[in-house]
Scaffold this active site. Sequence first.
Site, PDB file in Angstrom:
ATOM      1  N   GLY A  19     -44.396  32.594-108.010  1.00  0.00           N
ATOM      2  CA  GLY A  19     -44.241  32.472-106.547  1.00  0.00           C
ATOM      3  C   GLY A  19     -43.159  33.122-106.483  1.00  0.00           C
ATOM      4  O   GLY A  19     -42.184  33.298-105.292  1.00  0.00           O
ATOM      5  N   SER A  22     -41.870  35.394-101.978  1.00  0.00           N
ATOM      6  CA  SER A  22     -41.269  34.907-100.640  1.00  0.00           C
ATOM      7  C   SER A  22     -40.445  34.802-101.193  1.00  0.00           C
ATOM      8  O   SER A  22     -39.827  33.701-102.921  1.00  0.00           O
ATOM      9  CB  SER A  22     -42.193  34.391 -99.459  1.00  0.00           C
ATOM     10  N   ASP A  70     -53.447  30.236-107.580  1.00  0.00           N
ATOM     11  CA  ASP A  70     -53.043  28.995-107.353  1.00  0.00           C
ATOM     12  C   ASP A  70     -52.593  28.159-108.744  1.00  0.00           C
ATOM     13  O   ASP A  70     -53.394  28.375-109.583  1.00  0.00           O
ATOM     14  CB  ASP A  70     -54.174  28.045-106.835  1.00  0.00           C
ATOM     15  N   TYR A 162     -40.677  15.817-105.363  1.00  0.00           N
ATOM     16  CA  TYR A 162     -40.063  16.779-105.692  1.00  0.00           C
ATOM     17  C   TYR A 162     -38.283  17.130-106.175  1.00  0.00           C
ATOM     18  O   TYR A 162     -38.887  17.358-106.621  1.00  0.00           O
ATOM     19  CB  TYR A 162     -39.469  17.595-104.062  1.00  0.00           C
ATOM     20  N   ALA A 165     -39.562  16.208-109.811  1.00  0.00           N
ATOM     21  CA  ALA A 165     -40.181  17.133-110.583  1.00  0.00           C
ATOM     22  C   ALA A 165     -38.920  18.103-110.635  1.00  0.00           C
ATOM     23  O   ALA A 165     -38.889  18.689-112.457  1.00  0.00           O
ATOM     24  CB  ALA A 165     -41.022  18.047-110.033  1.00  0.00           C
TER      25      ALA A 165
END
Length: 255
Positions: A19, A22, A70, A162, A165
Site C-alpha cells: 500500500g 498513497s 492486488d 475493519y 482485522a
Amino acid sequence: MMPSAIFPDLKDRSVLITGGGSGIGAALTEGFVRQGSRVAFIDIADEASQALAERLGREYGNRPLYLNTDLRDIEALRASVGKATGAHGPVTVLVNNAAWDDRHDIDEVTAEYWDKNQSINLRPQFFAAQAVAPGMRQAGGGSIVNFTSTSFMINQGNFPSYTAAKAGIIGLTKGLAGRLGPENIRVNAIAPGWVITERQRDLWVTEDGLKSHIAKQVLKEEIQPGDMVGPCLFLASDAARMLTAQTLIVDGGYL
C-alpha cells in the site's frame, strides 16, 4: 513532515512496503527512499503510484520499484516479493501498511463483504510475512512492521470488520514475533490515531469532527502521514534491535 533523523543501517537495505502508493504508505515509501534504502512498494492505484515513483526518482536519485499487485491474490503477492528480491536482494524490512477502511454498518455486512474486507486488511499481512521470511533468514535477520489502528481501541463502531482485522493484526504480530524471534527477525506494530490523509479529508473529515478529535489529543495538531515515518524507521532500524512483539501507539496522546 519527514523526520530529520538518519539511520545509517537502513542505507541499501531491501525494503518492501504494501500500500505504498498513497496516504501513509506514500509517506513511508518516501521516508525509506530518503534513507537510501532500496525500496519496492506494492499498490493497485497505478497512476498515483507511477507518479510517486517518478517524483522520488527525480528528487532523491533513488527511484523505488513500483509493483502493481492486488493483495487479495496471494500468488500475485508472492510473485511481487520475488520481483522485489530479484531487484534489490532479500527483503530485510517488510512494512505491512495496506488497508481498506471503508465504513460499513453491522446490519448491512454480508459474508462476501466480510471476506473481502479481511482479504485486504488482515490476510495479506500474514502471507507477506511468510513470503519474506526465507530471505530474512538467509540475510541473518530482519524487521517486520505491521500497521494496525487505534480504531478498535476506542470502540469505533462504524466499520466492525475493519476493526476486527486491526485487532487481529496485534495478535498476528505477537504470534509472528514469537515464531521468528529465534531467527533474529523482529515483528512489531504501529497503531496510528486519526491520520489526516487526502482520502480521510475527502471522505470523512468535517471541521467540527476534526476539532473535537484534536481537542482530545494531548498534542493539539493534525496527525499527518509523515508522522508515521519516524516510528516506522525506528522499528525497522538497528536502534530497535531488542524490541519485538510490541505495538507502538502514535495518536498524539489521544489514548
